[in-house]
Every structure is written in C-alpha cells, then in structure tokens.
Design a protein around this motif. Sequence first.
Motif, PDB file in Angstrom:
ATOM      1  N   LEU A   1       0.908  -1.368  -0.012  1.00  0.00           N
ATOM      2  CA  LEU A   1      -0.057   0.021  -0.009  1.00  0.00           C
ATOM      3  C   LEU A   1       0.785   1.274  -0.105  1.00  0.00           C
ATOM      4  N   SER A   2       2.282   0.973   0.393  1.00  0.00           N
ATOM      5  CA  SER A   2       2.848   2.374   0.325  1.00  0.00           C
ATOM      6  C   SER A   2       3.602   2.592  -0.892  1.00  0.00           C
ATOM      7  N   ASN A   3       3.727   3.886  -1.223  1.00  0.00           N
ATOM      8  CA  ASN A   3       4.207   4.166  -2.643  1.00  0.00           C
ATOM      9  C   ASN A   3       5.264   5.534  -2.132  1.00  0.00           C
ATOM     10  N   PRO A   4       6.336   5.336  -1.434  1.00  0.00           N
ATOM     11  CA  PRO A   4       7.046   6.190  -1.006  1.00  0.00           C
ATOM     12  C   PRO A   4       7.582   7.420  -2.182  1.00  0.00           C
ATOM     13  N   ASN A   5       7.625   8.496  -1.890  1.00  0.00           N
ATOM     14  CA  ASN A   5       7.833   9.359  -3.086  1.00  0.00           C
ATOM     15  C   ASN A   5       7.175   9.424  -4.367  1.00  0.00           C
ATOM     16  N   ASP A   6       6.171   8.712  -4.330  1.00  0.00           N
ATOM     17  CA  ASP A   6       5.159   8.751  -5.313  1.00  0.00           C
ATOM     18  C   ASP A   6       6.022   7.941  -6.472  1.00  0.00           C
ATOM     19  N   GLU A   7       6.882   6.865  -6.269  1.00  0.00           N
ATOM     20  CA  GLU A   7       7.560   6.587  -7.263  1.00  0.00           C
ATOM     21  C   GLU A   7       6.770   5.737  -8.301  1.00  0.00           C
ATOM     22  N   ALA A   8       5.523   5.330  -8.097  1.00  0.00           N
ATOM     23  CA  ALA A   8       4.769   4.573  -9.127  1.00  0.00           C
ATOM     24  C   ALA A   8       3.797   5.422  -9.730  1.00  0.00           C
ATOM     25  N   ALA A   9       3.985   6.691  -9.671  1.00  0.00           N
ATOM     26  CA  ALA A   9       3.117   7.588 -10.295  1.00  0.00           C
ATOM     27  C   ALA A   9       3.123   7.669 -11.783  1.00  0.00           C
ATOM     28  N   ALA A  10       4.083   7.249 -12.487  1.00  0.00           N
ATOM     29  CA  ALA A  10       4.258   7.096 -13.808  1.00  0.00           C
ATOM     30  C   ALA A  10       3.407   6.439 -14.548  1.00  0.00           C
ATOM     31  N   ASN A  11       2.893   5.244 -13.494  1.00  0.00           N
ATOM     32  CA  ASN A  11       2.175   3.984 -13.980  1.00  0.00           C
ATOM     33  C   ASN A  11       0.616   4.212 -13.979  1.00  0.00           C
ATOM     34  N   GLY A  12       0.450   5.385 -13.389  1.00  0.00           N
ATOM     35  CA  GLY A  12      -1.048   5.643 -13.107  1.00  0.00           C
ATOM     36  C   GLY A  12      -1.409   5.956 -11.894  1.00  0.00           C
ATOM     37  N   ALA A  13      -2.771   6.405 -11.737  1.00  0.00           N
ATOM     38  CA  ALA A  13      -3.535   6.657 -10.484  1.00  0.00           C
ATOM     39  C   ALA A  13      -3.724   5.607  -9.479  1.00  0.00           C
ATOM     40  N   GLY A  14      -3.817   5.626  -8.267  1.00  0.00           N
ATOM     41  CA  GLY A  14      -4.416   4.542  -7.397  1.00  0.00           C
ATOM     42  C   GLY A  14      -3.064   3.878  -6.768  1.00  0.00           C
ATOM     43  N   PRO A  15      -3.479   2.768  -6.027  1.00  0.00           N
ATOM     44  CA  PRO A  15      -2.609   2.080  -5.395  1.00  0.00           C
ATOM     45  C   PRO A  15      -1.676   1.058  -6.301  1.00  0.00           C
ATOM     46  N   ARG A  16      -0.799   1.408  -6.956  1.00  0.00           N
ATOM     47  CA  ARG A  16      -0.320   0.816  -8.036  1.00  0.00           C
ATOM     48  C   ARG A  16       0.295  -0.429  -7.767  1.00  0.00           C
ATOM     49  N   TYR A  17       1.080  -0.701  -6.412  1.00  0.00           N
ATOM     50  CA  TYR A  17       1.465  -1.955  -6.182  1.00  0.00           C
ATOM     51  C   TYR A  17       0.332  -2.765  -5.798  1.00  0.00           C
ATOM     52  N   LEU A  18      -0.678  -2.392  -5.395  1.00  0.00           N
ATOM     53  CA  LEU A  18      -1.854  -3.348  -4.927  1.00  0.00           C
ATOM     54  C   LEU A  18      -2.475  -3.799  -6.186  1.00  0.00           C
ATOM     55  N   LEU A  19      -2.516  -2.913  -7.138  1.00  0.00           N
ATOM     56  CA  LEU A  19      -3.159  -3.062  -8.570  1.00  0.00           C
ATOM     57  C   LEU A  19      -2.270  -4.301  -9.301  1.00  0.00           C
ATOM     58  N   GLY A  20      -0.959  -4.229  -8.936  1.00  0.00           N
ATOM     59  CA  GLY A  20      -0.114  -5.396  -9.496  1.00  0.00           C
ATOM     60  C   GLY A  20       1.178  -5.020 -10.057  1.00  0.00           C
ATOM     61  N   ASP A  21       1.374  -3.739 -10.023  1.00  0.00           N
ATOM     62  CA  ASP A  21       2.545  -3.043 -10.580  1.00  0.00           C
ATOM     63  C   ASP A  21       3.862  -3.877  -9.642  1.00  0.00           C
ATOM     64  N   ASP A  22       4.929  -4.229 -10.414  1.00  0.00           N
ATOM     65  CA  ASP A  22       5.865  -4.619  -9.729  1.00  0.00           C
ATOM     66  C   ASP A  22       6.893  -3.661  -8.911  1.00  0.00           C
TER      67      ASP A  22
END
Length: 162
Positions: A132-153
């Motif tokens: 659920l954590s996305n420090p420094n918004d590092e996954a922002a380029a992949n889209g909105a929402g909880p990116r890791y929970l949605l399956g981003d690696d």
Amino acid sequence: MSNAASTGNDLLPIGEVAARSGLAPSAIRFYEAEGLIRAERTSSGRRVFRRHVLRRLAFISSAQRVGLSLKEIADGLAGLPPDRAPTKAQWATLSRGWRRHLDERIAELERLRDDLTACIGCGCLSLQTCRLSNPNDEAAANGAGPRYLLGDDREQVAHHQV
C-alpha cells in the motif's frame, strides 16, 4: 396471483416485481430511470413490467454484489434485447464477454485480501514491503491509485526511476 398475471398478459405491477425480486420499489424505479429496465404504463398510468424484467433485475443485483458499477452493468445489458427475455445464446455471449473482466476483478480481490492479511498479520506495517506504500510517489508514472496493490512490480518501478 396478481390480476396482471392472471390475465395472461405477462405484465406485473411494481409491487409484485419488488416482492419477487427482493428489491425495493424505489430501486426498481431507479433502475428504470437509469435505462437498465423498461416499464410500460397501463391506461390508468400505473407502472407495469414484463415478466422478463425479473431476470434482468437478478442480473443487476448479482453484478452489483460482486462490485460492478452501474455503467459496467449497463454496458453489459446494452447487448441484450430490452423488450424481451434474452436467448440462451445472448446470455452466453454476455458471459463470455465478461469472463476476462471478472477474472481480473477476482485477481484484484485476491491481491487485496492477501496483501491486507499479510499486513495485518505481521503487525509491523513495514514500509519496505507494504504494497500500500508508495514512497515519494515512485509509481506515479504508471497511473493513479494504489499501483503496487493493483499489480505493478516494485522492482520494475525502481529500475525505471530517472
């Protein structure tokens, strides 16, 4: 048996539709206003529904229970005839069309269940491993929402940072 049903014209008053579907009359009127079902009017202006609307209402209720939005439900119903019961083949087509979508939804729910269980189970809420954590918004380029929970690696996201 209602008067409408006993006349053989296959029309049910809203009260009977509500009783048979388990839905409140207000919900039935809402679904009608949203275009998910159709009503007819008697000569006295009363709202009546063809019997096949019970099948559509069961579909709508089931789809909502598994978390589908009204838009998703409306899109699915758009491929079915609004003025009669769909054929077995039409229901099968709808089912095939939704299979991938439902499989994706199931996978999302499983990830949420597993990740939340691990988080709650360990008690540490580690920000190094928490999905659920996305420090420094590092996954922002992949889209909105909880990116890791949605399956981003997390590893792939880390390697693509500039």
